[in-house]
Scaffold this motif. Structure first.
Motif, PDB file in Angstrom:
ATOM      1  N   GLY A  19       1.006  -1.108   0.053  1.00 43.35           N
ATOM      2  CA  GLY A  19      -0.178   0.041   0.131  1.00 43.35           C
ATOM      3  C   GLY A  19       0.997   1.409   0.277  1.00 43.35           C
ATOM      4  O   GLY A  19       0.305   2.870  -0.643  1.00 43.35           O
ATOM      5  N   LYS A  20       1.597   1.156   1.107  1.00 42.24           N
ATOM      6  CA  LYS A  20       2.868   3.008   0.870  1.00 42.24           C
ATOM      7  C   LYS A  20       3.297   2.419   0.004  1.00 42.24           C
ATOM      8  O   LYS A  20       3.701   4.068  -0.667  1.00 42.24           O
ATOM      9  CB  LYS A  20       3.546   2.522   2.467  1.00 42.24           C
ATOM     10  N   GLY A  21       4.182   1.106  -0.562  1.00 43.08           N
ATOM     11  CA  GLY A  21       4.827   1.064  -2.191  1.00 43.08           C
ATOM     12  C   GLY A  21       4.265   2.286  -3.558  1.00 43.08           C
ATOM     13  O   GLY A  21       4.848   3.280  -4.305  1.00 43.08           O
ATOM     14  N   TYR A  22       3.245   1.629  -3.847  1.00 37.98           N
ATOM     15  CA  TYR A  22       2.072   1.631  -4.220  1.00 37.98           C
ATOM     16  C   TYR A  22       1.803   3.626  -4.187  1.00 37.98           C
ATOM     17  O   TYR A  22       2.332   4.246  -5.519  1.00 37.98           O
ATOM     18  CB  TYR A  22       0.690   0.734  -4.464  1.00 37.98           C
ATOM     19  N   ALA A  23       1.693   4.308  -3.376  1.00 36.79           N
ATOM     20  CA  ALA A  23       1.654   5.488  -3.358  1.00 36.79           C
ATOM     21  C   ALA A  23       2.916   6.228  -3.505  1.00 36.79           C
ATOM     22  O   ALA A  23       2.909   7.213  -3.722  1.00 36.79           O
ATOM     23  CB  ALA A  23       0.621   6.261  -2.018  1.00 36.79           C
ATOM     24  N   ALA A  24       4.089   5.574  -3.004  1.00 38.16           N
ATOM     25  CA  ALA A  24       4.848   6.336  -3.090  1.00 38.16           C
ATOM     26  C   ALA A  24       6.129   6.126  -4.474  1.00 38.16           C
ATOM     27  O   ALA A  24       6.337   7.246  -4.845  1.00 38.16           O
ATOM     28  CB  ALA A  24       6.165   6.019  -1.596  1.00 38.16           C
ATOM     29  N   MET A  25       5.288   5.497  -4.641  1.00 37.92           N
ATOM     30  CA  MET A  25       6.268   5.288  -6.287  1.00 37.92           C
ATOM     31  C   MET A  25       5.529   6.188  -7.123  1.00 37.92           C
ATOM     32  O   MET A  25       6.075   7.067  -7.821  1.00 37.92           O
ATOM     33  CB  MET A  25       6.086   3.894  -6.772  1.00 37.92           C
ATOM     34  N   VAL A  26       3.752   5.746  -7.733  1.00 40.03           N
ATOM     35  CA  VAL A  26       3.751   6.736  -8.342  1.00 40.03           C
ATOM     36  C   VAL A  26       3.598   8.053  -8.455  1.00 40.03           C
ATOM     37  O   VAL A  26       3.128   8.926  -8.978  1.00 40.03           O
ATOM     38  CB  VAL A  26       1.315   6.154  -8.580  1.00 40.03           C
ATOM     39  N   ARG A  27       3.292   8.041  -6.893  1.00 41.56           N
ATOM     40  CA  ARG A  27       3.646   9.929  -7.386  1.00 41.56           C
ATOM     41  C   ARG A  27       4.832  10.686  -6.886  1.00 41.56           C
ATOM     42  O   ARG A  27       4.773  11.922  -7.659  1.00 41.56           O
ATOM     43  CB  ARG A  27       2.934  10.265  -5.480  1.00 41.56           C
ATOM     44  N   GLY A  28       5.725   9.583  -6.853  1.00 40.50           N
ATOM     45  CA  GLY A  28       6.986  10.182  -6.730  1.00 40.50           C
ATOM     46  C   GLY A  28       7.270  10.207  -8.768  1.00 40.50           C
ATOM     47  O   GLY A  28       8.262  10.760  -8.975  1.00 40.50           O
ATOM     48  N   VAL A  29       7.013   9.809  -9.939  1.00 42.64           N
ATOM     49  CA  VAL A  29       7.204   9.196 -10.799  1.00 42.64           C
ATOM     50  C   VAL A  29       7.022  10.090 -11.950  1.00 42.64           C
ATOM     51  O   VAL A  29       4.825   9.888 -11.173  1.00 42.64           O
ATOM     52  CB  VAL A  29       7.254   7.906 -11.439  1.00 42.64           C
ATOM     53  N   PRO A  30       7.305  10.691 -12.395  1.00 42.75           N
ATOM     54  CA  PRO A  30       5.780  11.871 -13.203  1.00 42.75           C
ATOM     55  C   PRO A  30       4.489  10.728 -13.916  1.00 42.75           C
ATOM     56  O   PRO A  30       4.550   9.910 -14.833  1.00 42.75           O
ATOM     57  CB  PRO A  30       7.089  12.089 -14.686  1.00 42.75           C
ATOM     58  N   ASP A  31       4.181  11.617 -14.119  1.00 41.19           N
ATOM     59  CA  ASP A  31       2.588  11.332 -14.918  1.00 41.19           C
ATOM     60  C   ASP A  31       2.500  10.403 -15.859  1.00 41.19           C
ATOM     61  O   ASP A  31       1.981   9.041 -16.659  1.00 41.19           O
ATOM     62  CB  ASP A  31       1.534  12.022 -14.966  1.00 41.19           C
ATOM     63  N   ILE A  32       3.037  11.620 -16.850  1.00 43.30           N
ATOM     64  CA  ILE A  32       2.888  10.883 -18.773  1.00 43.30           C
ATOM     65  C   ILE A  32       4.204   9.643 -18.202  1.00 43.30           C
ATOM     66  O   ILE A  32       3.863   8.225 -19.473  1.00 43.30           O
ATOM     67  CB  ILE A  32       3.973  11.896 -18.616  1.00 43.30           C
ATOM     68  N   ALA A  33       5.551   9.208 -17.595  1.00 46.84           N
ATOM     69  CA  ALA A  33       5.681   8.227 -18.155  1.00 46.84           C
ATOM     70  C   ALA A  33       4.550   6.749 -17.482  1.00 46.84           C
ATOM     71  O   ALA A  33       4.969   5.888 -17.946  1.00 46.84           O
ATOM     72  CB  ALA A  33       7.066   8.100 -17.033  1.00 46.84           C
ATOM     73  N   GLY A  36      -5.152   6.422  -8.669  1.00 46.04           N
ATOM     74  CA  GLY A  36      -5.452   5.929  -7.777  1.00 46.04           C
ATOM     75  C   GLY A  36      -5.154   6.325  -6.392  1.00 46.04           C
ATOM     76  O   GLY A  36      -4.795   5.931  -5.035  1.00 46.04           O
ATOM     77  N   ALA A  37      -3.799   6.546  -6.357  1.00 46.17           N
ATOM     78  CA  ALA A  37      -2.244   6.420  -5.709  1.00 46.17           C
ATOM     79  C   ALA A  37      -2.850   7.453  -5.056  1.00 46.17           C
ATOM     80  O   ALA A  37      -2.309   8.032  -3.233  1.00 46.17           O
ATOM     81  CB  ALA A  37      -0.541   6.014  -6.251  1.00 46.17           C
ATOM     82  N   PHE A  38      -3.299   8.911  -5.390  1.00 43.65           N
ATOM     83  CA  PHE A  38      -3.279   9.894  -4.894  1.00 43.65           C
ATOM     84  C   PHE A  38      -4.490   9.759  -4.206  1.00 43.65           C
ATOM     85  O   PHE A  38      -5.005  10.522  -2.815  1.00 43.65           O
ATOM     86  CB  PHE A  38      -3.786  10.682  -5.988  1.00 43.65           C
ATOM     87  N   ALA A  39      -5.489   9.163  -4.454  1.00 47.15           N
ATOM     88  CA  ALA A  39      -6.636   8.762  -4.076  1.00 47.15           C
ATOM     89  C   ALA A  39      -6.052   8.127  -2.761  1.00 47.15           C
ATOM     90  O   ALA A  39      -6.655   9.063  -1.403  1.00 47.15           O
ATOM     91  CB  ALA A  39      -7.609   8.454  -4.759  1.00 47.15           C
ATOM     92  N   ALA A  40      -5.484   7.512  -2.411  1.00 47.53           N
ATOM     93  CA  ALA A  40      -5.114   6.605  -1.631  1.00 47.53           C
ATOM     94  C   ALA A  40      -4.309   7.560  -0.370  1.00 47.53           C
ATOM     95  O   ALA A  40      -4.841   7.450  -0.004  1.00 47.53           O
ATOM     96  CB  ALA A  40      -3.448   5.291  -1.738  1.00 47.53           C
TER      97      ALA A  40
END
Lengths: 241, 293
Positions: free
Chosen positions: B69-83, B153-157
């Motif tokens: 759960g934490k990894g998902y949110a941290a990873m997606v929030r940290g990488v540019p959306d477009i990627a 979803g990651a931002f919503a999480a």
């Protein structure tokens, strides 16, 4: 009447089954007269007519799809469609990634178009479409390159003064200059670039490449390709001897 | 559309405009508005599902779940959306085709990766090469929804787990004192109360999502921005309705559309906020109580 409809329906079905696999043709749809999306929302232009004829000769069922120019090669390679027919010139760089059929237009020139004749094409700002041979050429001449995603935007940049001139295929520019009412004019000499336009395929698709090569060859021989080139690009366009 | 449109070259004035605006190409433009709205309405529940899953996993007492759960949110929030917008559909598409390939063509002897090429047998293609165009388009839209849901979803999480932490501890402790299990506390106390804290963050996300729709074209879905650019660009007589560069007017229409959409969402969200504040121990809830008392 009813039996007639049923008969044609059955005929259509069986005819569909008899044919070979569907080949998906990818194009940009924004480069008239090579390819464009007409007012009925369908792919149209020189390559549409040519592609349909090639498919008929090679006995393939073909379907047209459009894709952004930028990602047109990656999407071919990952299998979203099977052939690119998008006014794509054959170059050694592209040939490393994908395969080309023999060319279906002779190596033709690119031209500069600007608002006046005295534009500095070696030191000014020149617009070109991203990832084209023209963009690569501008980068070499020492002029400042201004890249755009679509061909239309490159011309618009000249009109609104953002760029001094645009470099693109002459066949694309001729109708634009002719219909600009004297606003736009050709500048400097034509530049011969690329090895003509060909259809792009995955390197692993050798069978399809042979079929299309043969079809293009037969169209060159019987003169139908020349007639098509003259129809879409005008009397002055280069044709095959 | 109209009978007099048969020969566009002879038309003038209002008739030209009426024919021009009702060409099949313009109809596709109008349809794309519905596609965009529909896509957002599908994406939101999917993204919320991802967000809920992520938030609950991040609170879990089971360590691996919590890491996911934490990894998902941290990873997606940290990488540019477009990627992610480019990566998720491609990976999903090739992953699905690879699995179908393994099942349907076990006798295939050639490698799947041939240099740059990704080659699977014809039966494993998704959708099949012979499928009609609308299936390809629907498949593209599904991939787009998956990519949007994954990213948003990651931002919503993150928003939801923040809101869960904002629910007063005393409420949860009281529930515990009444003998509720952890699951019951989460379902009956935590989730009903966290919405009011989550709403500002979620409404922000909704606004960002509305504005992110032009990224759809990157994924091959022909959205309103694509059509505005395509229709607005100057047209030579290779087209039935030649005209100069009209992109300005088309993009003005998009501006009005987006502003309208934003306004409607704002009204809807503020109503929702009022509804959710009722009976809550927050300032807004307290004001509502005083107004009625």
């Amino acid at each position: 009447m009813k039996t007639l409809i049923q008969a044609t329906a059955i005929l259509a079905l069986t005819a569909g089954m008899g044919m070979a696999q569907t080949v998906r043709l990818g194009t940009e749809g924004a480069y008239p007269p090579y390819n464009l999306i007409n007012d009925a929302g369908e792919v149209d232009g020189f390559e549409r007519e040519l592609g349909d004829e090639l498919c008929k000769r090679a006995e393939l069922t073909c379907e047209w799809v459009t894709n952004d120019w930028d990602s047109i090669i990656p999407n071919l390679v990952s299998g979203n469609y099977d052939v690119i027919m998008a006014g794509m010139s054959i170059t050694p760089e592209r040939d490393e990634v994908i395969d080309f059929t023999q060319n279906y237009t002779p190596p033709s020139s690119s031209s500069y178009v600007g608002l006046s004749d005295d534009v500095d094409i070696t030191g000014g700002v020149i617009a070109a479409q991203t990832a084209t041979i023209q963009a690569a050429h501008v980068a070499e001449t020492g002029a400042t390159l201004l890249e755009f995603a679509t061909p239309d935007e490159t011309v618009a940049a000249v009109r609104n003064g953002e760029a001094d001139a645009v470099l693109a295929d002459k066949d694309f520019l001729v109708p634009i200059v002719a219909e600009s009412g004297g606003e736009l004019s050709f500048v400097g000499d034509d530049v011969p670039l690329g090895g003509g336009v060909g259809a792009g395929l995955r390197e692993s698709d050798t069978e399809l490449k042979e079929k299309l090569d043969a079809a293009i060859g037969s169209m060159k021989e019987d003169g139908t390709l020349n007639a098509m080139i003259t129809k879409w690009f005008g009397e002055d366009a280069l044709t095959y001897e | 559309m109209f009978e007099y449109c048969a020969n566009p070259d002879t038309l003038e004035g209002v008739r030209w405009v009426s024919c021009y605006l009702t060409t099949a190409k313009h109809m596709m433009f109008y349809e794309s508005f519905l596609v965009v709205i529909g896509l957002m309405l599908i994406t939101v529940p999917c993204a919320m599902a991802f967000g809920f899953g992520g938030a609950l996993a991040a609170r879990s007492h089971v360590a691996p779940l919590r890491w996911i759960g934490k990894g998902y949110a941290a990873m997606v929030r940290g990488v540019p959306d477009i990627a992610f917008f480019l990566f998720v559909p491609l990976a999903l598409d090739q992953g699905l085709e690879w699995m179908r390939h393994k099942v349907k063509c076990p006798d295939w002897d050639q490698p799947i990766r041939q240099g740059n090429d990704f080659v699977v047998c014809a039966q494993a293609k998704l959708p099949l090469g012979s499928a009609p165009q609308w299936q390809h388009e629907t498949y593209g839209i599904i991939l787009a929804v998956a990519a949007f849901a994954f990213v948003f979803g990651a931002f919503a999480a993150h928003v939801l787990s923040g809101a869960m932490n904002a629910v007063p501890k005393a409420q949860l402790e009281t529930a515990e004192a009444y003998g509720m299990s952890r699951g019951q506390i989460t379902r009956r106390i935590l989730i009903p109360q966290m919405w009011v804290y989550a709403l500002p963050g979620l409404s922000n996300l909704w606004m960002v999502l509305i504005k992110a729709t032009p990224l759809l074209f990157l994924l091959g879905v022909q959205d309103i921005v694509y059509w505005a650019r395509e229709l607005g660009g100057s047209k030579t007589s290779a087209y039935a309705y030649p005209h100069p560069d009209w992109r300005l007017y088309y993009f003005l229409a998009l501006l009005v559309f987006y502003l309208g959409l934003t306004k409607v969402s704002e009204i809807g969200l503020s109503r929702l906020n009022r509804r959710l504040s009722r009976g809550q121990a927050t300032m807004a809830g307290e004001e509502q109580r005083k107004a009625t008392a």
